[in-house]
Design a protein around this motif. Sequence first.
Motif, PDB file in Angstrom:
ATOM      1  N   LYS A  64       0.770  -1.732  -0.191  1.00  0.00           N
ATOM      2  CA  LYS A  64       0.351  -0.094   0.329  1.00  0.00           C
ATOM      3  C   LYS A  64       0.767   1.509  -0.342  1.00  0.00           C
ATOM      4  CE  LYS A  64      -1.963   1.796   3.873  1.00  0.00           C
ATOM      5  NZ  LYS A  64      -1.605   3.184   3.784  1.00  0.00           N
ATOM      6  N   SER A  85       0.614   5.686  -0.410  1.00  0.00           N
ATOM      7  CA  SER A  85      -0.176   6.272   0.489  1.00  0.00           C
ATOM      8  C   SER A  85       0.413   8.103  -0.013  1.00  0.00           C
ATOM      9  CB  SER A  85      -1.245   6.592   0.689  1.00  0.00           C
ATOM     10  OG  SER A  85      -1.801   5.100   1.355  1.00  0.00           O
ATOM     11  N   LEU A  88      -1.079  11.468   1.462  1.00  0.00           N
ATOM     12  CA  LEU A  88      -2.237  12.245   2.029  1.00  0.00           C
ATOM     13  C   LEU A  88      -2.021  13.202   2.805  1.00  0.00           C
ATOM     14  CD1 LEU A  88      -3.371   8.564   3.947  1.00  0.00           C
ATOM     15  CD2 LEU A  88      -4.064  10.003   2.053  1.00  0.00           C
ATOM     16  N   GLY A 114      -0.858  10.995  -6.712  1.00  0.00           N
ATOM     17  CA  GLY A 114      -1.328   9.440  -6.887  1.00  0.00           C
ATOM     18  C   GLY A 114       0.292   9.043  -7.485  1.00  0.00           C
ATOM     19  N   PHE A 123      -9.684  13.431  -2.904  1.00  0.00           N
ATOM     20  CA  PHE A 123      -9.297  11.378  -2.940  1.00  0.00           C
ATOM     21  C   PHE A 123      -9.502  10.926  -3.749  1.00  0.00           C
ATOM     22  CE2 PHE A 123     -10.152   7.535  -1.445  1.00  0.00           C
ATOM     23  CZ  PHE A 123      -8.795   8.038   0.135  1.00  0.00           C
ATOM     24  N   SER A 127      -8.281   6.480  -4.453  1.00  0.00           N
ATOM     25  CA  SER A 127      -7.989   5.270  -3.927  1.00  0.00           C
ATOM     26  C   SER A 127      -7.767   3.766  -5.041  1.00  0.00           C
ATOM     27  CB  SER A 127      -8.501   4.510  -2.858  1.00  0.00           C
ATOM     28  OG  SER A 127     -10.592   4.448  -2.807  1.00  0.00           O
ATOM     29  N   GLU A 140      -3.264   5.097  -2.874  1.00  0.00           N
ATOM     30  CA  GLU A 140      -3.824   5.860  -1.743  1.00  0.00           C
ATOM     31  C   GLU A 140      -3.502   7.765  -2.556  1.00  0.00           C
ATOM     32  OE1 GLU A 140      -6.662   4.681   1.693  1.00  0.00           O
ATOM     33  OE2 GLU A 140      -4.769   4.929   1.583  1.00  0.00           O
ATOM     34  N   SER A 199      -4.701  11.727  -1.493  1.00  0.00           N
ATOM     35  CA  SER A 199      -5.666  13.028  -0.824  1.00  0.00           C
ATOM     36  C   SER A 199      -4.844  14.581  -1.442  1.00  0.00           C
ATOM     37  CB  SER A 199      -6.401  12.800  -0.208  1.00  0.00           C
ATOM     38  OG  SER A 199      -5.885  13.088   1.085  1.00  0.00           O
ATOM     39  N   THR A 213      -8.653  15.970   3.063  1.00  0.00           N
ATOM     40  CA  THR A 213      -9.269  14.641   3.754  1.00  0.00           C
ATOM     41  C   THR A 213      -9.185  15.382   5.453  1.00  0.00           C
ATOM     42  OG1 THR A 213      -7.305  13.298   4.057  1.00  0.00           O
ATOM     43  CG2 THR A 213      -9.467  12.542   1.825  1.00  0.00           C
TER      44      THR A 213
END
Length: 367
Positions: free
Chosen positions: A158, A160, A162, A189, A241, A243, A257, A259, A262
Amino acid sequence: MAQSTGQDLQELRVGVVGIGWAGQQHLKAYDALEGVRIVSLAGMEQELRGTLQAEYAIPNAFSDWSEMLEHGGLDAVSVAVPTFLHAPIAVAALERGLHVLSEKPIARNAAEGQAMVQAARKAGRVLDVAFNHRRRGDIRALKGVIDDGGLGRPYYAKASWLRRSGIPTIGSWFTNPELAGGGPLADIGVHALDYALHLLGEPKVLAVSAATHSELGPQGRGGGRQYSALASSHAFEVEDFASAFMRLEGGGTLLIEASWATYRETDDLLDFTVYGTDGGAELKVQGAPFPPVGQLRVFTDKDGESADYVPPVLPGRAHDAVVEDFVTAVRGGEQVWAGHDGSLALYRARIIDACYQSAREEREVRL
């Protein structure tokens, strides 16, 4: 271009298009390299352009990138401008026989990226794209652990990036899909996608299932003092956002993910988690991207007992390394240039395109 080494390096004449934060990183990096001379600068902001021209003693400065290319006297250019301009500038430069270093993403979509790659191949010139976060020291350290087999076979990861309130800039082109190509998935991203696939050894992405949300930006929230949709000259027409779940060749899976806005903790987070057959690892960069070293931990065992550890990490060199690698490739000659045609960045664009298609059509998309 003649190739040489040491004190006999032939001078490489470069130009930089774009004078915002990214363009300034390119200027600083070129200025630090032996045998490289910045001879042209193009940017619309007259006062800033003049300041940078004086700071780096650049002989030629232009408000229009096409005038810079027409003026000539260049071997290579950096393209550090809004995404919708990447393809036209890069293709024009490549057609003039110049090497090109473009900011990420390669373009607004894969079709434009393909045109850039084809131009690089036809011209026999370098096309590199600036994925600076794979040059982080913590990511390089984790790459070493994975490549050495320290985690066994990775099967889930995973990645991210964010933000809580990180919509870029009042009135910005970033929120217009015709100018930017997308929102945070395309903007930050793509960095997470790049370093994730890099860490995992470039597995082929077989299918994506993605969702996008636009909840805070249209209400004028999610940008702190830097952004207000109510004061913007562009409507908020992108996601805030996203995913994406990806099926990888060999049975592995990857979750991305991204963003801009958020309701989460205040500090931005860049992270990566990976689970393998013999170990796992977590990287967390709180306050991303500015801390030079994040928190990296490796989880494994030995003889049935926990053998977790913290690998040694040195700070990375970000854009300095990107520009240095580009210059090294240019100086490597024709035998090197063919391996720097932008195809890796184009593959990222194809995946991002598939993610947006999946979100629009609410289904899994196979690549």
